[in-house]
Scaffold this motif. Structure first.
Motif, PDB file in Angstrom:
ATOM      1  N   LYS A 154      21.787 -12.447  68.605  1.00  0.00           N
ATOM      2  CA  LYS A 154      21.962 -13.682  69.363  1.00  0.00           C
ATOM      3  C   LYS A 154      23.356 -14.262  69.091  1.00  0.00           C
ATOM      4  O   LYS A 154      23.916 -14.087  68.004  1.00  0.00           O
ATOM      5  CB  LYS A 154      20.898 -14.721  68.996  1.00  0.00           C
ATOM      6  CG  LYS A 154      19.491 -14.334  69.421  1.00  0.00           C
ATOM      7  CD  LYS A 154      18.505 -15.443  69.072  1.00  0.00           C
ATOM      8  CE  LYS A 154      17.085 -15.065  69.487  1.00  0.00           C
ATOM      9  NZ  LYS A 154      16.113 -16.139  69.145  1.00  0.00           N
ATOM     10  N   VAL A 155      23.874 -14.975  70.097  1.00  0.00           N
ATOM     11  CA  VAL A 155      25.137 -15.709  69.985  1.00  0.00           C
ATOM     12  C   VAL A 155      24.883 -17.131  70.456  1.00  0.00           C
ATOM     13  O   VAL A 155      24.329 -17.337  71.548  1.00  0.00           O
ATOM     14  CB  VAL A 155      26.249 -15.044  70.823  1.00  0.00           C
ATOM     15  CG1 VAL A 155      27.504 -15.900  70.800  1.00  0.00           C
ATOM     16  CG2 VAL A 155      26.566 -13.653  70.295  1.00  0.00           C
ATOM     17  N   PHE A 156      25.285 -18.113  69.641  1.00  0.00           N
ATOM     18  CA  PHE A 156      24.940 -19.512  69.918  1.00  0.00           C
ATOM     19  C   PHE A 156      26.160 -20.335  70.325  1.00  0.00           C
ATOM     20  O   PHE A 156      26.220 -21.531  70.055  1.00  0.00           O
ATOM     21  CB  PHE A 156      24.289 -20.137  68.691  1.00  0.00           C
ATOM     22  CG  PHE A 156      23.056 -19.430  68.230  1.00  0.00           C
ATOM     23  CD1 PHE A 156      21.850 -19.628  68.873  1.00  0.00           C
ATOM     24  CD2 PHE A 156      23.104 -18.544  67.157  1.00  0.00           C
ATOM     25  CE1 PHE A 156      20.705 -18.965  68.450  1.00  0.00           C
ATOM     26  CE2 PHE A 156      21.975 -17.889  66.725  1.00  0.00           C
ATOM     27  CZ  PHE A 156      20.762 -18.090  67.373  1.00  0.00           C
ATOM     28  N   PHE A 157      27.136 -19.724  70.974  1.00  0.00           N
ATOM     29  CA  PHE A 157      28.323 -20.471  71.391  1.00  0.00           C
ATOM     30  C   PHE A 157      28.829 -19.899  72.707  1.00  0.00           C
ATOM     31  O   PHE A 157      28.464 -18.795  73.108  1.00  0.00           O
ATOM     32  CB  PHE A 157      29.426 -20.398  70.328  1.00  0.00           C
ATOM     33  CG  PHE A 157      29.971 -19.005  70.128  1.00  0.00           C
ATOM     34  CD1 PHE A 157      31.034 -18.528  70.889  1.00  0.00           C
ATOM     35  CD2 PHE A 157      29.407 -18.155  69.184  1.00  0.00           C
ATOM     36  CE1 PHE A 157      31.520 -17.249  70.719  1.00  0.00           C
ATOM     37  CE2 PHE A 157      29.901 -16.875  69.009  1.00  0.00           C
ATOM     38  CZ  PHE A 157      30.952 -16.414  69.775  1.00  0.00           C
ATOM     39  N   LYS A 158      29.674 -20.700  73.357  1.00  0.00           N
ATOM     40  CA  LYS A 158      30.397 -20.245  74.536  1.00  0.00           C
ATOM     41  C   LYS A 158      31.860 -20.043  74.150  1.00  0.00           C
ATOM     42  O   LYS A 158      32.394 -20.774  73.331  1.00  0.00           O
ATOM     43  CB  LYS A 158      30.293 -21.269  75.674  1.00  0.00           C
ATOM     44  CG  LYS A 158      28.902 -21.430  76.236  1.00  0.00           C
ATOM     45  CD  LYS A 158      28.906 -22.441  77.381  1.00  0.00           C
ATOM     46  CE  LYS A 158      27.504 -22.609  77.958  1.00  0.00           C
ATOM     47  NZ  LYS A 158      27.495 -23.617  79.052  1.00  0.00           N
ATOM     48  N   GLU A 159      32.464 -19.074  74.759  1.00  0.00           N
ATOM     49  CA  GLU A 159      33.864 -18.793  74.446  1.00  0.00           C
ATOM     50  C   GLU A 159      34.723 -20.017  74.752  1.00  0.00           C
ATOM     51  O   GLU A 159      34.653 -20.592  75.837  1.00  0.00           O
ATOM     52  CB  GLU A 159      34.353 -17.595  75.255  1.00  0.00           C
ATOM     53  CG  GLU A 159      33.652 -16.300  74.892  1.00  0.00           C
ATOM     54  CD  GLU A 159      34.079 -15.149  75.776  1.00  0.00           C
ATOM     55  OE1 GLU A 159      34.031 -14.006  75.310  1.00  0.00           O
ATOM     56  OE2 GLU A 159      34.454 -15.415  76.937  1.00  0.00           O
ATOM     57  N   GLY A 160      35.545 -20.400  73.781  1.00  0.00           N
ATOM     58  CA  GLY A 160      36.410 -21.569  73.934  1.00  0.00           C
ATOM     59  C   GLY A 160      35.809 -22.861  73.455  1.00  0.00           C
ATOM     60  O   GLY A 160      36.436 -23.920  73.569  1.00  0.00           O
ATOM     61  N   ASP A 161      34.577 -22.840  72.919  1.00  0.00           N
ATOM     62  CA  ASP A 161      33.933 -24.066  72.425  1.00  0.00           C
ATOM     63  C   ASP A 161      34.619 -24.567  71.164  1.00  0.00           C
ATOM     64  O   ASP A 161      35.190 -23.802  70.382  1.00  0.00           O
ATOM     65  CB  ASP A 161      32.458 -23.803  72.114  1.00  0.00           C
ATOM     66  CG  ASP A 161      31.603 -23.801  73.363  1.00  0.00           C
ATOM     67  OD1 ASP A 161      32.137 -24.141  74.436  1.00  0.00           O
ATOM     68  OD2 ASP A 161      30.411 -23.453  73.267  1.00  0.00           O
TER      69      ASP A 161
END
Length: 520
Positions: A154-161
């Motif tokens: 799982k990944v819990f971020f958006k690119e550039g956050d």
């Protein structure tokens, strides 16, 4: 059009025929011919007289010069020589008179007053600024690598956050590590139970030993068994802690505050600690720094900063509190921290009663220097000069609250080195350069100008400091200097008033007028 031309041609021929057939025309033609013949006879007679008069004289002159007594000159050659001489004399007289008239016109033009624009010389304030090309360099850049092997689930971020320190960013499949944790916990519980039973037996053996019911060897064996179980429990506790740590490593968190970049690994891939690329990169943006280089000749301008005593305490974490980048008023910073910079050119801020923190303001401008991006202060200077370029590196720190500075961005840096109060200043357009060196045209009381050599100091926008040559109260020409010379008469134009809203030429105290595009 053709028909019209034919009509005009026929009309012209008709008029010419009527004139030619007129009796008056014959009389006029005969009289004109008679006058022409009479004039021709007179010219020929004058020409013969001139030749007769000048031929012997020219022959005599040429014989004396050439020492040829037999030399003779024809009448035709005499005419050519005389006419060439007359042409040369007339040409010389013509050019001489034309030159006199031209010199008279030029003299009148030079004596005509020249319209100029003036500005007064006065005392003002000059801000000494050093410019340089800088690169935005983040204070911290972290590449996050996996510390355990597994599937990135799982990944819990958006690119550039923008992420905070400790925020959960990704999850590696935790099930193997949860199983290892349960296994370590079970082993620990088993060994603890064995230890508890061995300790109870040891207590019984201790009572029996006092009653002399068992031998010392049995008691010693039981005591060693208790120590063995205690060692097993410690080993199990270490294994349990390691299992918890591995499970914690499966939950990847952000080590710093900053902006996360593009994802380097997609969910579903197998990740390992030996990976060379990492999972993602986090860059700290607030605060950020700018690295720039200045010539080695400007190092003495940073003398106060270089001689500043080191702080009383050294903080391991290089990330300063956000409040350290805000201006302060009537407040002293805590011991061991950076002084709160007042980002305007002002007196240094004191850190404590014994030392004084020197604050050098820095401004970052965009690539064409048309807009100010951020304001900060000088944080550090490198400890050596680059021998290949003859420059020294400096680092400025910026709060970057508006996110106007981006990592690896090229910016123009302006370092405020000093503020010179009550110095003689004039507008920059008034400075001229020529044979006398650097000079200005000073307006005299009789509406004439004088060339005054000057020695200049630092330039601050539209104003420049005058070290020698002028004094407050003098008036210098700032526009219309192309036609001026020493002693020329001038007329002070009305443009002086429009360029001088304060009736004194330029802004007060040498301060620059704000450009609407630089109002930040």
């Amino acid at each position: 059009m053709k028909k019209l031309l034919e009509q005009l041609s026929a009309l012209t021929q008709k008029i010419w025929a009527s004139i030619r057939n007129s009796p008056k025309w014959a009389t006029l033609a005969a009289a004109s011919k008679a006058r022409y013949l009479l004039a021709h006879q007179k010219v020929c007679a004058a020409n013969q007289k001139m030749v007769a008069y000048t031929q012997p004289k020219l022959e005599t002159l040429i014989r004396r010069v050439s020492k040829n007594t037999a030399f003779t000159l024809s009448a035709k050659a005499t005419q050519i020589i005389v006419y060439v001489a007359i042409y040369i004399v007339i040409s010389f007289i013509w050019h001489f008179i034309g030159g006199l008239l031209e010199d008279s016109n030029a003299r009148n033009a030079r004596m005509r007053p020249v319209s100029v624009v003036t500005a007064p010389v006065k005392l003002g304030e000059i801000t000494v600024i050093q410019t340089a090309l800088g690169t935005v360099t983040p204070r911290n850049t972290v590449t996050v690598y996996p510390q355990v092997s597994g599937i990135l689930s799982k990944v819990f971020f958006k690119e550039g956050d923008l992420v905070q320190a400790g925020q959960l960013l990704a999850l590696i499949d935790p099930r193997p590590y949860e199983a290892s944790l349960k296994q370590a916990q079970g082993t620990l519980d088993k060994d603890k139970a064995l230890l508890a039973n061995a300790e109870l037996d040891l207590k019984r053996y201790d009572t029996l030993l006092k009653q002399d019911s068992i031998s010392h060897q049995v008691y010693a064996t039981q005591k060693a068994l208790v120590q063995q179980y205690k060692g097993n429990v410690l080993t199990d506790e270490g294994a349990l802690s390691n299992a918890k740590l591995q499970l914690e490593f499966a939950h990847i968190t952000s080590p710093i505050n900053g902006r996360i970049g593009l994802r380097l690994v997609d969910p579903g891939n197998l990740v390992q600690p030996s990976s060379t690329n990492g999972l993602f990169v986090i860059t700290q943006l607030q605060p950020t720094t700018v690295l720039f280089s200045v010539p080695q000749d400007t190092i003495p301008s940073f003398k106060k900063f270089l001689q500043e005593p080191p702080p009383a305490e050294t903080v391991a974490n290089s990330e300063p509190p956000k409040a350290d980048l805000q201006p302060v008023a009537n407040a002293a910073p805590e011991k061991g921290q950076h002084a709160h910079p007042d980002l305007s050119p002002a007196s240094p801020v004191k850190t404590d009663a014994a030392t004084e923190k020197v604050v050098i303001p820095i401004e970052s401008w965009n690539s064409n220097s048309s807009k100010k991006l951020a304001t900060g202060y000088l944080e550090s200077i490198d400890n050596e000069i680059d021998v290949t370029t003859g420059t020294v590196k400096l680092r400025g720190i910026f709060a970057n609250e508006d996110m106007t500075l981006f990592p690896n961005q090229f910016v123009n840096v302006r370092v405020v080195l000093d503020v010179l109060p009550n110095v003689v200043v004039i507008p920059v357009p008034g400075v001229q350069r020529g044979t006398p060196g650097t000079f200005v045209y000073r307006l005299n009381t009789n509406n004439t100008v004088s060339v005054v050599p000057v020695k200049l100091g630092p330039v601050d926008g539209e104003n420049v400091q005058v070290v020698e040559g002028l004094s407050p109260g003098n008036i210098v020409v700032v526009d219309g200097t192309d036609k001026l010379r020493n002693g020329a008469k001038v007329i002070v134009g009305q443009a002086s008033v429009s360029a001088n809203p304060n009736a004194n030429g330029y802004p007060r105290n040498g301060q620059r007028q704000k450009n609407p595009s630089q109002a930040n």
